[in-house]
Design a protein around this motif. Structure first.
Motif: not given
Length: 219
Positions: A153-156, A159-160, A191, A194-195, A197, A201
């Motif tokens: 959902e994100t690459d961060r 945030v995850k 994804v 979508v959060l 990112f 990403f």
């Protein structure tokens, strides 16, 4: 958080596809009900399966102990009628949540699918545990159309951690996709939702997925 484990016998394991998955799929398959990952954005929190439970989402898991037996009977019955069987696994749980490591319910289903394959199987997960079953997946992909979709959902990671603190880390999910892809498995990055990112990403997905599914999950 250690969820309460509830062992049940289910009436069936294949449910007619409906909602978003009724395009391209004939059935959904959920080895478990409930999910220990307990993501804050999970839509199942608002479904009747959770609404009418006294226990909170993430604190209980129903284990469908006869899942493999039911699959064997149901798919053979469908085949006897000439039906196409396109399966989405799973819609209201993660088939590779932590309990699968000791219960092996999803693995037993894959073993049955090798004997009685569907026409199409999409496995939806966010867990690297799926690589444990790579031996079965490599065989199954020769018997049916197989797609493994990994939720990213994100690459961060920060945030995850806010929205899905109990779910596996982002980097290990990306590594899992790479392993699957290198083993000849068709892969997808989901994804969803979508959060926030980083601009990098999309580049992280290049070469490790065949498709990307984007779901903003607007309400």
């Amino acid at each position: 958080m250690q969820p309460e484990e509830i062992f049940i016998l289910s009436k069936n394991i294949l449910s007619p596809a409906k909602g978003q998955i009724d395009v391209g799929f004939t059935h959904s398959l959920n080895p478990y009900s409930g999910c220990a990952f307990s993501c804050l954005f999970c839509y199942v929190r608002e479904m009747p399966i959770q609404k009418y439970r006294e226990l909170s989402w993430g604190s209980w898991i129903d284990i469908k102990t006869n899942a493999a037996e039911n699959y064997r009977k149901e798919v053979r019955r469908l085949r006897s009628k000439g039906a196409i069987v396109n399966i989405f696994m799973s819609t209201v749980t993660d088939p590779y949540q932590p309990i699968e490591r000791k219960i092996n319910l999803t693995r037993s289903l894959l073993e049955e699918m090798i004997e009685s394959p569907p026409d199409l199987l999409q496995i939806q997960t966010r867990s690297p545990l799926i690589t444990r079953d790579l031996d079965l997946l490599v065989v199954l992909k020769e018997a049916c159309k197989l797609l493994v979709s990994m939720t990213i959902e994100t690459d961060r990671e920060d945030v995850k951690q806010i929205f899905a603190p109990y779910a596996p880390g982002i980097r290990v999910r990306l590594k899992t996709l790479k392993t699957l892809k290198e083993s000849g498995i068709t892969t997808q990055a989901s994804v969803s939702p979508v959060l926030p990112f980083t601009p990098e990403f999309p580049e992280l997905l290049i070469g490790i997925v065949d498709t990307v599914w984007i779901d903003p999950l607007n309400t």
